[in-house]
Design a protein around this motif. Structure first.
Motif, PDB file in Angstrom:
ATOM      1  N   THR A  54       0.879  -1.168   0.000  1.00 41.97           N
ATOM      2  CA  THR A  54       0.000   0.000   0.000  1.00 41.97           C
ATOM      3  C   THR A  54       0.919   1.221   0.000  1.00 41.97           C
ATOM      4  N   GLY A  79      -6.738  -1.868  -8.598  1.00 40.97           N
ATOM      5  CA  GLY A  79      -5.713  -2.205  -7.605  1.00 40.97           C
ATOM      6  C   GLY A  79      -6.123  -1.762  -6.218  1.00 40.97           C
ATOM      7  N   GLN A  85      -6.911   3.555  -0.328  1.00 39.73           N
ATOM      8  CA  GLN A  85      -7.244   4.615  -1.280  1.00 39.73           C
ATOM      9  C   GLN A  85      -8.751   4.641  -1.566  1.00 39.73           C
ATOM     10  N   GLU A 100      -9.635  -5.662  -7.596  1.00 35.49           N
ATOM     11  CA  GLU A 100      -8.378  -6.266  -7.128  1.00 35.49           C
ATOM     12  C   GLU A 100      -8.272  -7.685  -7.678  1.00 35.49           C
ATOM     13  N   ASP A 125      -9.559  -9.167 -12.766  1.00 37.50           N
ATOM     14  CA  ASP A 125      -8.589  -8.385 -13.531  1.00 37.50           C
ATOM     15  C   ASP A 125      -9.227  -7.041 -13.911  1.00 37.50           C
ATOM     16  N   GLY A 126      -8.649  -5.963 -13.409  1.00 48.08           N
ATOM     17  CA  GLY A 126      -9.200  -4.637 -13.705  1.00 48.08           C
ATOM     18  C   GLY A 126      -8.493  -3.931 -14.841  1.00 48.08           C
ATOM     19  N   VAL A 204      -0.855  -6.506 -13.593  1.00 46.55           N
ATOM     20  CA  VAL A 204      -0.705  -7.863 -14.117  1.00 46.55           C
ATOM     21  C   VAL A 204      -2.044  -8.335 -14.645  1.00 46.55           C
TER      22      VAL A 204
HETATM   23  C1  LIG Z   1       0.050  -0.445  -4.866  1.00 44.51           C
HETATM   24  S1  LIG Z   1      -1.092  -1.759  -4.634  1.00 44.51           S
HETATM   25  C2  LIG Z   1      -2.618  -0.985  -4.293  1.00 44.51           C
HETATM   26  C3  LIG Z   1      -2.689  -0.123  -3.130  1.00 44.51           C
HETATM   27  C4  LIG Z   1      -4.078   0.282  -2.763  1.00 44.51           C
HETATM   28  N1  LIG Z   1      -4.729   1.074  -3.786  1.00 44.51           N
HETATM   29  C5  LIG Z   1      -4.067   1.016  -1.443  1.00 44.51           C
HETATM   30  O1  LIG Z   1      -4.754   2.023  -1.319  1.00 44.51           O
HETATM   31  O2  LIG Z   1      -3.368   0.575  -0.551  1.00 44.51           O
HETATM   32  C6  LIG Z   1      -1.459  -2.283  -6.299  1.00 44.51           C
HETATM   33  C7  LIG Z   1      -2.521  -3.345  -6.370  1.00 44.51           C
HETATM   34  O3  LIG Z   1      -2.862  -3.548  -7.738  1.00 44.51           O
HETATM   35  C8  LIG Z   1      -3.236  -4.897  -7.872  1.00 44.51           C
HETATM   36  N2  LIG Z   1      -3.271  -5.244  -9.292  1.00 44.51           N
HETATM   37  C9  LIG Z   1      -2.236  -5.460 -10.138  1.00 44.51           C
HETATM   38  N3  LIG Z   1      -2.689  -5.768 -11.374  1.00 44.51           N
HETATM   39  C10 LIG Z   1      -4.056  -5.736 -11.298  1.00 44.51           C
HETATM   40  C11 LIG Z   1      -5.110  -5.965 -12.244  1.00 44.51           C
HETATM   41  N4  LIG Z   1      -4.867  -6.285 -13.526  1.00 44.51           N
HETATM   42  N5  LIG Z   1      -6.375  -5.843 -11.818  1.00 44.51           N
HETATM   43  C12 LIG Z   1      -6.669  -5.531 -10.522  1.00 44.51           C
HETATM   44  N6  LIG Z   1      -5.717  -5.301  -9.586  1.00 44.51           N
HETATM   45  C13 LIG Z   1      -4.427  -5.403  -9.971  1.00 44.51           C
HETATM   46  C14 LIG Z   1      -2.194  -5.623  -7.049  1.00 44.51           C
HETATM   47  O4  LIG Z   1      -2.607  -6.942  -6.712  1.00 44.51           O
HETATM   48  C15 LIG Z   1      -2.073  -4.703  -5.831  1.00 44.51           C
HETATM   49  O5  LIG Z   1      -2.906  -5.092  -4.783  1.00 44.51           O
END
Ligand SMILES: C[S@@+](CC[C@H](N)C(=O)[O-])C[C@H]1O[C@@H](n2cnc3c(N)ncnc32)[C@H](O)[C@@H]1O
Length: 206
Positions: A54, A79, A85, A100, A125-126, A204
């Motif tokens: 985070t 994510g 957030q 997520e 998958d977002g 990803v």
């Molecule tokens: C920096 S972290 C998120 C932090 C979060 N927004 C917070 O407020 O703490 C990034 C997140 O994006 C997710 N993520 C990566 N690729 C993704 C995708 N294609 N779809 C959804 N989530 C994804 C990761 O699993 C991870 O949990």
């Protein structure tokens, strides 16, 4: 000693009092693992399970401010992590959709965001957004994109903004992209701000 995240956010350049108030209203401890310890009181990234993190609250506030959300806004976050957030966004937008890809993280976020009825957590998958819920007034991507994600830009309402870390690993910059409609009804998008170099886990697919 714990630093005040609002002080850190102001120092990072956040000026919108609504954003600072929304940040102040969220207890970061609630959106971090129980073993996060002292890190959760610092304006620094905190590790999450599944090798995710985070981000520091000041950066989250900068990205949220860059969305320029007005009253009645609908927002998409890609994510979720544990939902910090999304909780900040909940204080500014009418409706927040957050996606997520890691099911254990989405489950944690779902529980931790239960007190926020305007937040909807989706597991999956977002990377291609949520076409069924579009258009959004703002989209924030919390993971590094190799290039500007045009599929997400297409899900913005005219005048809406996308905020995302874009670029190669270790060289990504946080860009603000605005979708505009010209007089003929044609829709374009332009980079309106660069919030500077950032470090994010990759977006990803799958
Ligand atoms: C920096 S972290 C998120 C932090 C979060 N927004 C917070 O407020 O703490 C990034 C997140 O994006 C997710 N993520 C990566 N690729 C993704 C995708 N294609 N779809 C959804 N989530 C994804 C990761 O699993 C991870 O949990």
């Amino acid at each position: 000693m714990a630093r005040d995240f609002v002080v850190e956010a102001r120092a990072a350049g956040v000026r919108d009092q609504r954003v600072l108030d929304a940040l102040q209203a969220v207890d970061r401890q609630r959106f971090a693992p129980p073993d996060a310890g002292w890190r959760v009181r610092r304006d620094a990234p905190v590790p999450l399970p599944c090798e995710q993190t985070t981000s520091q609250p000041s950066l989250i506030a900068l990205m949220v401010e860059a969305l320029s959300l007005g009253p009645g806004s609908r927002v998409l976050e890609v994510g979720t992590g544990y939902g910090f957030q999304a909780a900040v966004l909940a204080g500014l937008a009418d409706e927040v959709w957050t996606v997520e890809r890691w099911a254990p993280l989405a489950a944690e976020a779902h529980t931790r965001l239960a007190a926020y009825p305007n937040v909807h957590v989706v597991t999956g998958d977002g990377a291609d957004g949520l076409p069924g819920q579009a258009p959004f007034d703002g989209i924030v991507v919390a993971a590094r994109c190799a290039e500007v994600p045009s599929t997400l830009v297409d899900q913005l309402a005219p005048g809406g903004r996308l905020v995302a870390p874009v670029g190669a690993e270790g060289r990504e910059h946080c860009l603000v992209i605005r979708r505009a409609a010209d007089g003929a009804g044609e829709v374009g998008a332009e980079v309106v701000a660069d919030l500077g170099p950032v470090r994010f886990v990759p977006l990803v697919r799958g």
